[in-house]
Design a protein around this motif. Structure first.
Motif, PDB file in Angstrom:
ATOM      1  N   MET A 159      13.034  12.239  -5.051  1.00  0.00           N
ATOM      2  CA  MET A 159      11.599  12.274  -4.960  1.00  0.00           C
ATOM      3  C   MET A 159      11.144  11.091  -4.106  1.00  0.00           C
ATOM      4  O   MET A 159      11.617   9.970  -4.280  1.00  0.00           O
ATOM      5  N   LYS A 160      10.206  11.334  -3.212  1.00  0.00           N
ATOM      6  CA  LYS A 160       9.657  10.266  -2.396  1.00  0.00           C
ATOM      7  C   LYS A 160       8.531   9.577  -3.152  1.00  0.00           C
ATOM      8  O   LYS A 160       7.793  10.217  -3.907  1.00  0.00           O
ATOM      9  N   ALA A 161       8.439   8.261  -2.935  1.00  0.00           N
ATOM     10  CA  ALA A 161       7.403   7.478  -3.600  1.00  0.00           C
ATOM     11  C   ALA A 161       6.938   6.374  -2.657  1.00  0.00           C
ATOM     12  O   ALA A 161       7.634   6.003  -1.715  1.00  0.00           O
ATOM     13  N   ILE A 162       5.743   5.849  -2.941  1.00  0.00           N
ATOM     14  CA  ILE A 162       5.173   4.736  -2.190  1.00  0.00           C
ATOM     15  C   ILE A 162       5.216   3.511  -3.096  1.00  0.00           C
ATOM     16  O   ILE A 162       4.709   3.545  -4.215  1.00  0.00           O
ATOM     17  N   LEU A 163       5.822   2.448  -2.599  1.00  0.00           N
ATOM     18  CA  LEU A 163       5.928   1.203  -3.338  1.00  0.00           C
ATOM     19  C   LEU A 163       5.117   0.146  -2.601  1.00  0.00           C
ATOM     20  O   LEU A 163       5.279  -0.031  -1.395  1.00  0.00           O
ATOM     21  N   THR A 164       4.216  -0.521  -3.309  1.00  0.00           N
ATOM     22  CA  THR A 164       3.411  -1.576  -2.695  1.00  0.00           C
ATOM     23  C   THR A 164       3.684  -2.896  -3.410  1.00  0.00           C
ATOM     24  O   THR A 164       3.869  -2.934  -4.629  1.00  0.00           O
ATOM     25  N   THR A 165       3.702  -3.953  -2.625  1.00  0.00           N
ATOM     26  CA  THR A 165       3.907  -5.303  -3.141  1.00  0.00           C
ATOM     27  C   THR A 165       2.862  -6.205  -2.497  1.00  0.00           C
ATOM     28  O   THR A 165       2.750  -6.233  -1.279  1.00  0.00           O
ATOM     29  N   VAL A 166       2.094  -6.912  -3.315  1.00  0.00           N
ATOM     30  CA  VAL A 166       1.022  -7.769  -2.808  1.00  0.00           C
ATOM     31  C   VAL A 166       0.999  -9.062  -3.624  1.00  0.00           C
ATOM     32  O   VAL A 166       1.112  -9.024  -4.849  1.00  0.00           O
ATOM     33  N   GLY A 167       0.844 -10.183  -2.923  1.00  0.00           N
ATOM     34  CA  GLY A 167       0.713 -11.447  -3.623  1.00  0.00           C
ATOM     35  C   GLY A 167       0.809 -12.618  -2.673  1.00  0.00           C
ATOM     36  O   GLY A 167       1.007 -12.451  -1.468  1.00  0.00           O
ATOM     37  N   GLU A 168       0.681 -13.796  -3.223  1.00  0.00           N
ATOM     38  CA  GLU A 168       0.785 -15.006  -2.419  1.00  0.00           C
ATOM     39  C   GLU A 168       2.192 -15.098  -1.831  1.00  0.00           C
ATOM     40  O   GLU A 168       3.186 -14.869  -2.525  1.00  0.00           O
ATOM     41  N   ASP A 169       2.273 -15.424  -0.548  1.00  0.00           N
ATOM     42  CA  ASP A 169       3.561 -15.475   0.135  1.00  0.00           C
ATOM     43  C   ASP A 169       4.450 -16.573  -0.439  1.00  0.00           C
ATOM     44  O   ASP A 169       3.976 -17.664  -0.749  1.00  0.00           O
ATOM     45  N   GLN A 170       5.725 -16.229  -0.611  1.00  0.00           N
ATOM     46  CA  GLN A 170       6.726 -17.198  -1.061  1.00  0.00           C
ATOM     47  C   GLN A 170       8.110 -16.674  -0.734  1.00  0.00           C
ATOM     48  O   GLN A 170       8.286 -15.487  -0.458  1.00  0.00           O
ATOM     49  N   VAL A 171       9.081 -17.531  -0.778  1.00  0.00           N
ATOM     50  CA  VAL A 171      10.461 -17.168  -0.471  1.00  0.00           C
ATOM     51  C   VAL A 171      11.004 -16.232  -1.547  1.00  0.00           C
ATOM     52  O   VAL A 171      10.775 -16.445  -2.739  1.00  0.00           O
ATOM     53  N   ILE A 216      15.361   2.881   0.746  1.00  0.00           N
ATOM     54  CA  ILE A 216      14.166   2.547   1.518  1.00  0.00           C
ATOM     55  C   ILE A 216      14.155   3.412   2.775  1.00  0.00           C
ATOM     56  O   ILE A 216      15.066   3.329   3.592  1.00  0.00           O
ATOM     57  N   LEU A 217      13.122   4.247   2.921  1.00  0.00           N
ATOM     58  CA  LEU A 217      13.016   5.148   4.068  1.00  0.00           C
ATOM     59  C   LEU A 217      12.194   4.537   5.194  1.00  0.00           C
ATOM     60  O   LEU A 217      12.472   4.766   6.370  1.00  0.00           O
ATOM     61  N   ASP A 218      11.165   3.788   4.847  1.00  0.00           N
ATOM     62  CA  ASP A 218      10.297   3.164   5.839  1.00  0.00           C
ATOM     63  C   ASP A 218       9.682   1.935   5.191  1.00  0.00           C
ATOM     64  O   ASP A 218       9.521   1.875   3.972  1.00  0.00           O
ATOM     65  N   LEU A 219       9.301   0.970   6.031  1.00  0.00           N
ATOM     66  CA  LEU A 219       8.818  -0.296   5.511  1.00  0.00           C
ATOM     67  C   LEU A 219       7.836  -0.921   6.482  1.00  0.00           C
ATOM     68  O   LEU A 219       8.053  -0.915   7.692  1.00  0.00           O
ATOM     69  N   SER A 220       6.756  -1.444   5.922  1.00  0.00           N
ATOM     70  CA  SER A 220       5.779  -2.196   6.702  1.00  0.00           C
ATOM     71  C   SER A 220       5.410  -3.421   5.889  1.00  0.00           C
ATOM     72  O   SER A 220       5.085  -3.305   4.705  1.00  0.00           O
ATOM     73  N   GLN A 221       5.484  -4.595   6.506  1.00  0.00           N
ATOM     74  CA  GLN A 221       5.107  -5.802   5.780  1.00  0.00           C
ATOM     75  C   GLN A 221       4.430  -6.771   6.729  1.00  0.00           C
ATOM     76  O   GLN A 221       4.679  -6.768   7.919  1.00  0.00           O
ATOM     77  N   THR A 222       3.531  -7.558   6.154  1.00  0.00           N
ATOM     78  CA  THR A 222       2.824  -8.554   6.937  1.00  0.00           C
ATOM     79  C   THR A 222       2.362  -9.673   6.018  1.00  0.00           C
ATOM     80  O   THR A 222       2.332  -9.518   4.796  1.00  0.00           O
ATOM     81  N   ILE A 223       2.014 -10.779   6.621  1.00  0.00           N
ATOM     82  CA  ILE A 223       1.432 -11.891   5.896  1.00  0.00           C
ATOM     83  C   ILE A 223       0.048 -12.121   6.487  1.00  0.00           C
ATOM     84  O   ILE A 223      -0.087 -12.321   7.694  1.00  0.00           O
ATOM     85  N   MET A 224      -0.971 -12.030   5.647  1.00  0.00           N
ATOM     86  CA  MET A 224      -2.354 -12.200   6.091  1.00  0.00           C
ATOM     87  C   MET A 224      -2.967 -13.364   5.340  1.00  0.00           C
ATOM     88  O   MET A 224      -3.124 -13.284   4.116  1.00  0.00           O
ATOM     89  N   ASP A 225      -3.259 -14.429   6.065  1.00  0.00           N
ATOM     90  CA  ASP A 225      -3.916 -15.603   5.491  1.00  0.00           C
ATOM     91  C   ASP A 225      -3.199 -16.099   4.233  1.00  0.00           C
ATOM     92  O   ASP A 225      -3.817 -16.400   3.211  1.00  0.00           O
ATOM     93  N   GLY A 226      -1.869 -16.118   4.285  1.00  0.00           N
ATOM     94  CA  GLY A 226      -1.080 -16.626   3.173  1.00  0.00           C
ATOM     95  C   GLY A 226      -0.727 -15.615   2.107  1.00  0.00           C
ATOM     96  O   GLY A 226      -0.028 -15.940   1.145  1.00  0.00           O
ATOM     97  N   TYR A 227      -1.198 -14.373   2.269  1.00  0.00           N
ATOM     98  CA  TYR A 227      -0.879 -13.326   1.298  1.00  0.00           C
ATOM     99  C   TYR A 227       0.112 -12.339   1.892  1.00  0.00           C
ATOM    100  O   TYR A 227      -0.083 -11.826   2.994  1.00  0.00           O
ATOM    101  N   PHE A 228       1.165 -12.077   1.131  1.00  0.00           N
ATOM    102  CA  PHE A 228       2.218 -11.155   1.529  1.00  0.00           C
ATOM    103  C   PHE A 228       1.823  -9.748   1.116  1.00  0.00           C
ATOM    104  O   PHE A 228       1.401  -9.526  -0.019  1.00  0.00           O
ATOM    105  N   THR A 229       1.946  -8.791   2.022  1.00  0.00           N
ATOM    106  CA  THR A 229       1.709  -7.387   1.688  1.00  0.00           C
ATOM    107  C   THR A 229       2.866  -6.566   2.240  1.00  0.00           C
ATOM    108  O   THR A 229       3.302  -6.771   3.374  1.00  0.00           O
ATOM    109  N   MET A 230       3.367  -5.653   1.441  1.00  0.00           N
ATOM    110  CA  MET A 230       4.466  -4.792   1.869  1.00  0.00           C
ATOM    111  C   MET A 230       4.249  -3.392   1.300  1.00  0.00           C
ATOM    112  O   MET A 230       3.874  -3.239   0.138  1.00  0.00           O
TER     113      MET A 230
END
Length: 89
Positions: A1-13, A30-44
């Motif tokens: 089954m395909k699913a969408i996983l989101t991760t959001v929070g303050e950036d850290q190692v 993992i089929l596809d992935l997009s991640q970025t850091i916006m103003d110190g916040y990690f989003t994936m």
């Protein structure tokens, strides 16, 4: 089954390492992935393939939420069908 996983929070190692390690241990691909850091916040956002004969989806979702607490981020996983249904309304 395909699913969408989101991760959001303050950036850290270790965020990506922690999430991907959990997914690998639970045979979630993992089929596809997009991640970025916006103003110190990690989003994936990930599109993942969850094996249906392994762990119950609700258990997987709770364990990922618990992992997020340990990592200091919010992790949510939702069945892809929910997103498809929202766009068909």
């Amino acid at each position: 089954m395909k699913a969408i996983l989101t991760t959001v929070g303050e950036d850290q190692v270790g965020i990506i390492a922690g999430v991907s390690q959990y997914l690998a241990e639970n045979k979630v691909n993992i089929l596809d992935l997009s991640q970025t850091i916006m103003d110190g916040y990690f989003t994936m956002m990930m599109m993942v393939d969850v094996p249906e004969n392994e762990k119950e989806f609700g258990v997987l979702a709770q364990e990922l939420a618990d992992l997020g607490q340990k990592l200091g981020v919010e992790i949510r996983i939702r069945n892809e069908e929910i997103y498809r249904a929202m766009h068909h309304l």
